[in-house]
Design a protein around this motif. Structure first.
Motif, PDB file in Angstrom:
ATOM      1  N   ASP A 114     -22.440  26.590 -42.278  1.00 33.31           N
ATOM      2  CA  ASP A 114     -21.352  26.031 -43.094  1.00 33.31           C
ATOM      3  C   ASP A 114     -21.587  26.194 -44.593  1.00 33.31           C
ATOM      4  O   ASP A 114     -22.723  26.185 -45.068  1.00 33.31           O
ATOM      5  N   ASP A 115     -20.467  26.286 -45.311  1.00 37.21           N
ATOM      6  CA  ASP A 115     -20.377  26.123 -46.773  1.00 37.21           C
ATOM      7  C   ASP A 115     -20.728  27.363 -47.595  1.00 37.21           C
ATOM      8  O   ASP A 115     -20.708  27.294 -48.814  1.00 37.21           O
ATOM      9  N   HIS A 164     -13.362  27.069 -43.557  1.00 37.54           N
ATOM     10  CA  HIS A 164     -13.876  25.712 -43.793  1.00 37.54           C
ATOM     11  C   HIS A 164     -13.178  25.115 -45.023  1.00 37.54           C
ATOM     12  O   HIS A 164     -13.753  24.303 -45.717  1.00 37.54           O
ATOM     13  N   HIS A 168     -13.280  22.494 -49.881  1.00 40.44           N
ATOM     14  CA  HIS A 168     -14.166  21.493 -49.260  1.00 40.44           C
ATOM     15  C   HIS A 168     -13.918  20.100 -49.847  1.00 40.44           C
ATOM     16  O   HIS A 168     -14.815  19.277 -49.948  1.00 40.44           O
TER      17      HIS A 168
HETATM   18 ZN    ZN Z   1     -19.067  21.734 -45.050  1.00 42.16          ZN
END
Ligand code: ZN
Length: 306
Positions: A114-115, A164, A168
């Motif tokens: 993730d990210d 995602h 965020h």
């Molecule tokens: Zn995240």
């Protein structure tokens, strides 16, 4: 009988005849020259046209090849969903069982990151390549040449480029339309950067689906996205992650508890997770687990059921 004099006509018309003949000859010569000139010109024009067509054809072929190269990723994406292309896929049976949620004893692991992408994504990709393992990258929106190169490497090397959100930003859950726009912004960006005509449409809510709400979850599914949370956490989500040995054990033990494991990692941000990955992959591969990239039509664990 008077002797007839020679016909005066012949003598009288002789100069005219000569003049007429000369003019005719000149006209014939002129006609031949004109014909020759026209033929030469026509041949030259024809050859020039043929050369233009050949050049055009070469350019078109070059353009077609470029287009083919650009679209090859899209074709790869299409083939993934083509039953005929799956005929020779040794993992076809496993994938079919994932699609029908018939997963008892299947021993499948989805490694998710993730990210990113970050400047460390290349290290994660190199490592996954070493073990011929495909993962899923839930990216946010990062610009800059390094990040752009990573979006492309993720796609080109057979991993799943997933969404995602762009920002965020948890506050977007309070305004679903803004939230959807944020998801779409990243979707458009990923397509622009990678040349994909369609993205994977695999989605993860920032903070997980429980951090969002039912309206956003229903809306995102309605727009064709499949969202996945995780059922195994590497434990690297905190500001001060545990040592790599602990992270490796978290993942290995967690995967032992599930037929289908979705492992949450932040390996592109956390050095400890990157260091744990070789132990995780080697151990679980030896135990007969299969690592797969996510696809839109599998069933995944969700914290928020809708
Ligand atoms: Zn995240």
């Amino acid at each position: 009988m008077q002797k007839q004099s020679p016909p005066k006509l012949r003598i009288k018309n002789l100069p005219r005849f000569i003049v007429f003949s000369a003019i005719s000859l000149i006209l014939i010569i002129l006609a031949i020259m004109t014909l020759f000139f026209l033929t030469t010109k026509l041949t030259e024009t024809f050859n020039a046209q043929r050369q233009i067509l050949q050049t055009s054809s070469t350019v078109n072929t070059a353009e077609t090849n470029t287009t083919k190269a650009t679209n090859s990723k899209n074709i790869k994406e299409t083939l993934k969903k083509n039953p005929a292309a799956q005929a020779n896929d040794p993992l076809a049976d496993i994938k079919s069982r994932l699609r029908t949620d018939d997963t008892e004893g299947i021993k499948v692991i989805f490694l998710t990151f993730d990210d990113g992408p970050t400047e460390r994504t290349g290290e994660v990709l190199d490592l996954l390549n070493t073990y011929n393992v495909k993962g899923t990258f839930f990216t946010t929106l990062h610009d800059g040449e390094s990040a752009k190169a990573m979006y492309n490497r993720i796609v080109d090397e057979g991993h799943t480029l997933a969404n995602h959100t762009s920002s965020h930003d948890y506050s977007l859950y309070n305004n679903p339309d803004d939230f959807y726009a944020d998801v779409d912004k990243l979707d458009q960006y990923q397509m622009k950067i990678t040349g994909l005509e369609q993205t994977s449409h695999v989605f993860r809510f920032p903070g997980g689906s429980l951090n969002a709400n039912e309206t956003c979850a229903l809306g995102i599914v309605d727009q064709g996205w499949n969202y996945s949370d995780w059922n195994v956490s590497s434990g690297d989500g905190c500001a001060d992650p545990p040592p790599s040995e602990v992270i490796a054990q978290n993942v290995i033990n967690g995967c032992h508890d599930h037929d289908v494991s979705v492992v949450l990692c932040h390996a592109e941000l956390k050095e400890q997770t990157r260091a744990a990955l070789p132990t995780v992959i080697e151990t679980l591969q030896d135990e007969g687990y299969t690592f797969l990239p996510m696809e839109n039509d599998y069933t995944y664990p969700r914290q928020l059921q809708i």
